[in-house]
Scaffold this motif. Structure first.
Motif, mmCIF file in Angstrom:
data_model
loop_
_atom_site.group_PDB
_atom_site.id
_atom_site.type_symbol
_atom_site.label_atom_id
_atom_site.label_comp_id
_atom_site.label_asym_id
_atom_site.label_seq_id
_atom_site.Cartn_x
_atom_site.Cartn_y
_atom_site.Cartn_z
ATOM 1 N N ILE A 79 0.836 -1.201 0.000
ATOM 2 C CA ILE A 79 0.000 0.000 0.000
ATOM 3 C C ILE A 79 0.873 1.255 0.000
ATOM 4 N N CYS A 80 1.914 1.253 0.810
ATOM 5 C CA CYS A 80 2.820 2.411 0.856
ATOM 6 C C CYS A 80 3.491 2.639 -0.499
ATOM 7 N N ASN A 81 3.877 1.553 -1.151
ATOM 8 C CA ASN A 81 4.493 1.686 -2.481
ATOM 9 C C ASN A 81 3.502 2.227 -3.498
ATOM 10 N N LEU A 82 2.253 1.760 -3.447
ATOM 11 C CA LEU A 82 1.243 2.278 -4.364
ATOM 12 C C LEU A 82 1.019 3.773 -4.150
ATOM 13 N N GLU A 83 0.984 4.185 -2.879
ATOM 14 C CA GLU A 83 0.785 5.610 -2.580
ATOM 15 C C GLU A 83 1.999 6.420 -3.019
ATOM 16 N N SER A 84 3.185 5.909 -2.759
ATOM 17 C CA SER A 84 4.416 6.620 -3.135
ATOM 18 C C SER A 84 4.530 6.810 -4.642
ATOM 19 N N ASN A 85 4.013 5.851 -5.391
ATOM 20 C CA ASN A 85 4.083 5.927 -6.859
ATOM 21 C C ASN A 85 2.868 6.595 -7.476
ATOM 22 N N GLY A 86 1.992 7.159 -6.653
ATOM 23 C CA GLY A 86 0.860 7.909 -7.161
ATOM 24 C C GLY A 86 -0.289 7.066 -7.684
ATOM 25 N N LYS A 87 -0.300 5.783 -7.386
ATOM 26 C CA LYS A 87 -1.370 4.911 -7.882
ATOM 27 C C LYS A 87 -2.633 5.026 -7.025
ATOM 28 N N ILE A 88 -2.466 5.361 -5.740
ATOM 29 C CA ILE A 88 -3.603 5.605 -4.853
ATOM 30 C C ILE A 88 -3.290 6.860 -4.033
ATOM 31 N N SER A 89 -4.335 7.484 -3.502
ATOM 32 C CA SER A 89 -4.137 8.703 -2.710
ATOM 33 C C SER A 89 -3.673 8.343 -1.298
ATOM 34 N N GLY A 90 -3.146 9.329 -0.615
ATOM 35 C CA GLY A 90 -2.739 9.133 0.775
ATOM 36 C C GLY A 90 -3.914 8.759 1.652
ATOM 37 N N GLU A 91 -5.054 9.375 1.373
ATOM 38 C CA GLU A 91 -6.262 9.083 2.152
ATOM 39 C C GLU A 91 -6.717 7.639 1.928
ATOM 40 N N GLU A 92 -6.681 7.185 0.685
ATOM 41 C CA GLU A 92 -7.065 5.816 0.372
ATOM 42 C C GLU A 92 -6.092 4.828 1.029
ATOM 43 N N ALA A 93 -4.803 5.150 0.994
ATOM 44 C CA ALA A 93 -3.797 4.294 1.632
ATOM 45 C C ALA A 93 -4.067 4.200 3.128
ATOM 46 N N PHE A 94 -4.365 5.335 3.747
ATOM 47 C CA PHE A 94 -4.654 5.349 5.180
ATOM 48 C C PHE A 94 -5.860 4.474 5.503
ATOM 49 N N LYS A 95 -6.908 4.593 4.703
ATOM 50 C CA LYS A 95 -8.121 3.797 4.927
ATOM 51 C C LYS A 95 -7.832 2.302 4.817
ATOM 52 N N GLU A 96 -7.053 1.933 3.794
ATOM 53 C CA GLU A 96 -6.724 0.521 3.597
ATOM 54 C C GLU A 96 -5.894 -0.022 4.756
ATOM 55 N N ILE A 97 -4.924 0.761 5.202
ATOM 56 C CA ILE A 97 -4.080 0.324 6.318
ATOM 57 C C ILE A 97 -4.898 0.237 7.601
ATOM 58 N N LYS A 98 -5.824 1.152 7.780
ATOM 59 C CA LYS A 98 -6.690 1.118 8.964
ATOM 60 C C LYS A 98 -7.537 -0.152 8.975
ATOM 61 N N ILE A 99 -8.049 -0.548 7.820
ATOM 62 C CA ILE A 99 -8.834 -1.788 7.715
ATOM 63 C C ILE A 99 -7.957 -2.990 8.072
ATOM 64 N N LEU A 100 -6.745 -3.021 7.523
ATOM 65 C CA LEU A 100 -5.831 -4.121 7.824
ATOM 66 C C LEU A 100 -5.491 -4.170 9.309
#
Length: 84
Positions: free
Chosen positions: A39-60
């Motif tokens: 997820i962090c790599n996807l966010e770093s490469n602009g594939k997902i937003s920071g907010e979306e990354a945060f939501k996904e990590i929170k679910i995990l």
């Protein structure tokens, strides 16, 4: 030579007290860490937003906490296994 599976899904040896619930939680923890890395790599490469990354990590994180609760890992850390 390692396989593609080993490269994509690495795992480390377990060094704690060997109990089934500890081994399962350790596997869950390693999977959590790996998914967070993706997820962090996807966010770093602009594939997902920071907010979306945060939501996904929170679910995990909630899933990991639930697994710890269901497995009862660490509830009685000083209790002897023989006392059960």
């Amino acid at each position: 030579m390692s396989t593609k599976f080993d490269f994509l899904y690495p795992h480390s040896s377990y060094h704690g007290k060997v109990k089934p619930e500890n081994l399962v939680f350790n596997a869950n923890l390693q999977e959590f860490a790996q998914k967070v890395g993706y997820i962090c790599n996807l966010e770093s490469n602009g594939k997902i937003s920071g907010e979306e990354a945060f939501k996904e990590i929170k679910i995990l994180w909630k899933q990991l906490k639930e697994s710890k609760k269901l497995l009862k890992v660490g509830e009685h850390p000083f209790q002897n296994d023989e006392a059960k």
